[in-house]
Design a protein around this motif. Structure first.
Motif, PDB file in Angstrom:
ATOM      1  N   ASP A 134       0.718  -1.189  -0.025  1.00  0.00           N
ATOM      2  CA  ASP A 134      -0.031  -0.033   0.124  1.00  0.00           C
ATOM      3  C   ASP A 134       0.760   1.241  -0.158  1.00  0.00           C
ATOM      4  OD1 ASP A 134      -2.574  -1.511   0.496  1.00  0.00           O
ATOM      5  OD2 ASP A 134      -1.665  -1.990   2.216  1.00  0.00           O
ATOM      6  N   LEU A 135       2.088   1.101   0.521  1.00  0.00           N
ATOM      7  CA  LEU A 135       3.030   2.251   0.503  1.00  0.00           C
ATOM      8  C   LEU A 135       4.285   1.860   0.260  1.00  0.00           C
ATOM      9  CD1 LEU A 135       3.295   5.445   1.135  1.00  0.00           C
ATOM     10  CD2 LEU A 135       3.737   4.535   3.746  1.00  0.00           C
ATOM     11  N   HIS A 136       5.120   2.493  -0.653  1.00  0.00           N
ATOM     12  CA  HIS A 136       6.493   2.205  -1.088  1.00  0.00           C
ATOM     13  C   HIS A 136       7.618   3.293  -0.545  1.00  0.00           C
ATOM     14  CE1 HIS A 136       3.591   0.451  -3.604  1.00  0.00           C
ATOM     15  NE2 HIS A 136       4.287  -0.621  -3.823  1.00  0.00           N
ATOM     16  N   VAL A 137       8.516   3.207   0.286  1.00  0.00           N
ATOM     17  CA  VAL A 137       9.493   3.781   0.968  1.00  0.00           C
ATOM     18  C   VAL A 137      11.096   3.409   0.275  1.00  0.00           C
ATOM     19  CG1 VAL A 137      10.484   4.817   2.803  1.00  0.00           C
ATOM     20  CG2 VAL A 137       8.023   4.190   2.926  1.00  0.00           C
ATOM     21  N   PHE A 138      11.640   4.711  -0.216  1.00  0.00           N
ATOM     22  CA  PHE A 138      12.842   4.424  -0.864  1.00  0.00           C
ATOM     23  C   PHE A 138      13.948   5.265   0.195  1.00  0.00           C
ATOM     24  CE2 PHE A 138      16.846   5.064  -3.340  1.00  0.00           C
ATOM     25  CZ  PHE A 138      16.922   3.806  -3.802  1.00  0.00           C
ATOM     26  N   LEU A 139      15.027   4.722   0.642  1.00  0.00           N
ATOM     27  CA  LEU A 139      15.942   5.309   1.493  1.00  0.00           C
ATOM     28  C   LEU A 139      17.338   5.324   0.757  1.00  0.00           C
ATOM     29  CD1 LEU A 139      15.632   4.035   4.982  1.00  0.00           C
ATOM     30  CD2 LEU A 139      14.383   5.913   3.886  1.00  0.00           C
ATOM     31  N   THR A 140      17.918   6.649   0.569  1.00  0.00           N
ATOM     32  CA  THR A 140      19.211   6.572  -0.155  1.00  0.00           C
ATOM     33  C   THR A 140      20.080   7.357   0.903  1.00  0.00           C
ATOM     34  OG1 THR A 140      20.272   7.308  -2.024  1.00  0.00           O
ATOM     35  CG2 THR A 140      18.800   8.739  -0.962  1.00  0.00           C
ATOM     36  N   VAL A 141      21.592   7.179   0.509  1.00  0.00           N
ATOM     37  CA  VAL A 141      22.726   7.676   1.538  1.00  0.00           C
ATOM     38  C   VAL A 141      23.678   8.273   0.402  1.00  0.00           C
ATOM     39  CG1 VAL A 141      23.566   5.617   1.786  1.00  0.00           C
ATOM     40  CG2 VAL A 141      24.046   7.416   3.530  1.00  0.00           C
ATOM     41  N   ASP A 142      24.601   9.221   0.909  1.00  0.00           N
ATOM     42  CA  ASP A 142      25.520   9.618   0.328  1.00  0.00           C
ATOM     43  C   ASP A 142      26.610   8.311   0.217  1.00  0.00           C
ATOM     44  OD1 ASP A 142      27.513  11.969  -0.450  1.00  0.00           O
ATOM     45  OD2 ASP A 142      28.683  10.870   0.990  1.00  0.00           O
ATOM     46  N   PRO A 143      27.314   8.235  -0.980  1.00  0.00           N
ATOM     47  CA  PRO A 143      28.101   6.950  -1.170  1.00  0.00           C
ATOM     48  C   PRO A 143      29.400   7.079  -0.016  1.00  0.00           C
ATOM     49  CG  PRO A 143      27.825   8.114  -3.453  1.00  0.00           C
ATOM     50  CD  PRO A 143      27.058   8.964  -2.193  1.00  0.00           C
ATOM     51  N   LYS A 144      29.807   8.041   0.197  1.00  0.00           N
ATOM     52  CA  LYS A 144      30.869   8.186   1.252  1.00  0.00           C
ATOM     53  C   LYS A 144      30.435   7.815   2.591  1.00  0.00           C
ATOM     54  CE  LYS A 144      34.076  11.655  -1.000  1.00  0.00           C
ATOM     55  NZ  LYS A 144      34.807  12.935  -0.669  1.00  0.00           N
ATOM     56  N   GLU A 145      29.200   8.318   2.999  1.00  0.00           N
ATOM     57  CA  GLU A 145      28.490   7.736   4.441  1.00  0.00           C
ATOM     58  C   GLU A 145      28.161   6.647   4.187  1.00  0.00           C
ATOM     59  OE1 GLU A 145      26.753   8.446   8.024  1.00  0.00           O
ATOM     60  OE2 GLU A 145      28.227   9.594   7.280  1.00  0.00           O
ATOM     61  N   GLN A 146      27.769   6.073   3.192  1.00  0.00           N
ATOM     62  CA  GLN A 146      27.322   4.797   3.107  1.00  0.00           C
ATOM     63  C   GLN A 146      28.281   3.892   3.252  1.00  0.00           C
ATOM     64  OE1 GLN A 146      26.836   3.005  -0.986  1.00  0.00           O
ATOM     65  NE2 GLN A 146      25.013   2.077  -0.361  1.00  0.00           N
ATOM     66  N   MET A 147      29.691   3.870   2.975  1.00  0.00           N
ATOM     67  CA  MET A 147      30.755   3.083   3.058  1.00  0.00           C
ATOM     68  C   MET A 147      31.397   3.388   4.571  1.00  0.00           C
ATOM     69  SD  MET A 147      31.191   1.291   0.519  1.00  0.00           S
ATOM     70  CE  MET A 147      32.562   0.223   1.383  1.00  0.00           C
ATOM     71  N   TYR A 148      31.347   4.359   5.055  1.00  0.00           N
ATOM     72  CA  TYR A 148      31.621   4.655   6.518  1.00  0.00           C
ATOM     73  C   TYR A 148      30.540   3.758   7.307  1.00  0.00           C
ATOM     74  CZ  TYR A 148      32.019   7.015  10.919  1.00  0.00           C
ATOM     75  OH  TYR A 148      31.847   7.151  12.206  1.00  0.00           O
ATOM     76  N   ARG A 149      29.335   3.759   7.160  1.00  0.00           N
ATOM     77  CA  ARG A 149      28.303   3.019   7.879  1.00  0.00           C
ATOM     78  C   ARG A 149      28.433   1.775   7.849  1.00  0.00           C
ATOM     79  NH1 ARG A 149      22.599   5.991   6.687  1.00  0.00           N
ATOM     80  NH2 ARG A 149      23.120   8.247   7.653  1.00  0.00           N
ATOM     81  N   ILE A 150      28.850   1.269   6.580  1.00  0.00           N
ATOM     82  CA  ILE A 150      28.994  -0.151   6.419  1.00  0.00           C
ATOM     83  C   ILE A 150      30.509  -0.768   7.101  1.00  0.00           C
ATOM     84  CG2 ILE A 150      29.588  -2.117   4.599  1.00  0.00           C
ATOM     85  CD1 ILE A 150      27.913  -0.501   2.810  1.00  0.00           C
ATOM     86  N   GLN A 151      31.157  -0.014   6.906  1.00  0.00           N
ATOM     87  CA  GLN A 151      32.757  -0.417   7.624  1.00  0.00           C
ATOM     88  C   GLN A 151      32.522  -0.185   9.078  1.00  0.00           C
ATOM     89  OE1 GLN A 151      36.263   1.731   6.302  1.00  0.00           O
ATOM     90  NE2 GLN A 151      37.414   0.976   8.109  1.00  0.00           N
ATOM     91  N   ASN A 152      31.701   0.764   9.645  1.00  0.00           N
ATOM     92  CA  ASN A 152      31.417   0.709  11.091  1.00  0.00           C
ATOM     93  C   ASN A 152      30.879  -0.592  11.592  1.00  0.00           C
ATOM     94  OD1 ASN A 152      31.851   2.407  13.592  1.00  0.00           O
ATOM     95  ND2 ASN A 152      29.639   2.849  13.294  1.00  0.00           N
ATOM     96  N   ARG A 153      29.783  -0.803  10.869  1.00  0.00           N
ATOM     97  CA  ARG A 153      28.886  -1.831  11.188  1.00  0.00           C
ATOM     98  C   ARG A 153      29.470  -3.366  11.060  1.00  0.00           C
ATOM     99  NH1 ARG A 153      23.796  -2.474   7.153  1.00  0.00           N
ATOM    100  NH2 ARG A 153      25.440  -3.607   6.051  1.00  0.00           N
ATOM    101  N   LEU A 154      30.356  -3.488  10.140  1.00  0.00           N
ATOM    102  CA  LEU A 154      30.918  -4.664   9.999  1.00  0.00           C
ATOM    103  C   LEU A 154      32.245  -4.964  10.801  1.00  0.00           C
ATOM    104  CD1 LEU A 154      30.412  -5.271   5.948  1.00  0.00           C
ATOM    105  CD2 LEU A 154      29.143  -6.128   7.896  1.00  0.00           C
ATOM    106  N   GLY A 155      32.960  -3.740  10.851  1.00  0.00           N
ATOM    107  CA  GLY A 155      34.249  -3.873  11.590  1.00  0.00           C
ATOM    108  C   GLY A 155      35.323  -4.246  11.081  1.00  0.00           C
TER     109      GLY A 155
END
Length: 203
Positions: A134-155
């Motif tokens: 019934d509702l579709h939501v899309f989330l985006t993020v800046d590429p540099k911030e994206q990699m920062y978050r991924i690395q921070n999450r995975l360690g």
């Protein structure tokens, strides 16, 4: 994230009067906060929360041909049959989540359909699934911030590099070929927690 959630809750409120139960999809880039947003919405709206990560391909399904398909990195067929169709009908259902550590299906999980049902994860807005929401939501993020978050999450830098060279390109191919962002009613950039338009962006 609270501002984004508030906008989604407001939009959901407009739909509640028309439906006995609502299905909300949260698609978008890895590291954009889909899981965090889904958990927050579940808490606020007391709904179900389902994860597309539970439906990644089993080992025998991971053929080169399947991997080349836009959106083929997830077992959308099983998700449709075991989860989305029962949710759409408002009936109880059982599914077996895929355990990526064991590389096999886990024990069955039983779910009762609720007024609000949230599906979060990349590929949740696959064209074969799109019309059931019934509702579709899309989330985006800046590429540099994206990699920062991924690395921070995975360690681990090596794991983050796998995302950069393998998983992110597969997602981007899906977003581009399936025009996912353009088809979502609500789009947000979680880099600065702001609403954006649904036009495809350069990466």
């Amino acid at each position: 994230m609270k501002e984004i959630a508030a906008a989604i809750i407001t939009e959901t409120g407009k739909l509640e009067a028309k439906k006995d139960h609502l299905l909300i999809a949260i698609d978008g880039r890895c590291g954009s906060g889909k899981s965090t947003l889904g958990a927050y919405l579940q808490q606020k709206m007391h709904g179900n929360l389902l994860h597309m990560d539970d439906f990644y391909l089993r080992p025998e399904q991971r053929t080169p041909k399947r991997r080349e398909e836009p959106g083929g990195n997830v077992d959308w067929e099983r998700f449709l049959e075991e989860v989305l169709l029962p949710l759409h009908k408002g009936t109880k259902f059982t599914y077996r989540p895929f355990n990526c550590r064991k590389w096999e299906l886990d024990q069955p999980v039983e779910v009762e359909a609720r007024k609000i049902n949230i599906v979060e994860g990349s590929y949740s807005c696959h064209p074969e699934l799109y019309d059931y929401y019934d509702l579709h939501v899309f989330l985006t993020v800046d590429p540099k911030e994206q990699m920062y978050r991924i690395q921070n999450r995975l360690g681990k830098m090596t794991c983050a590099e796998t995302f950069r060279t393998k998983w992110i390109p597969m997602e981007e191919n899906y977003f581009s070929k399936m025009q996912v962002r353009e088809r979502c009613e609500l789009c947000f950039d979680t880099t600065h927690a702001k609403r954006v338009d649904g036009q495809q962006e350069e990466r």
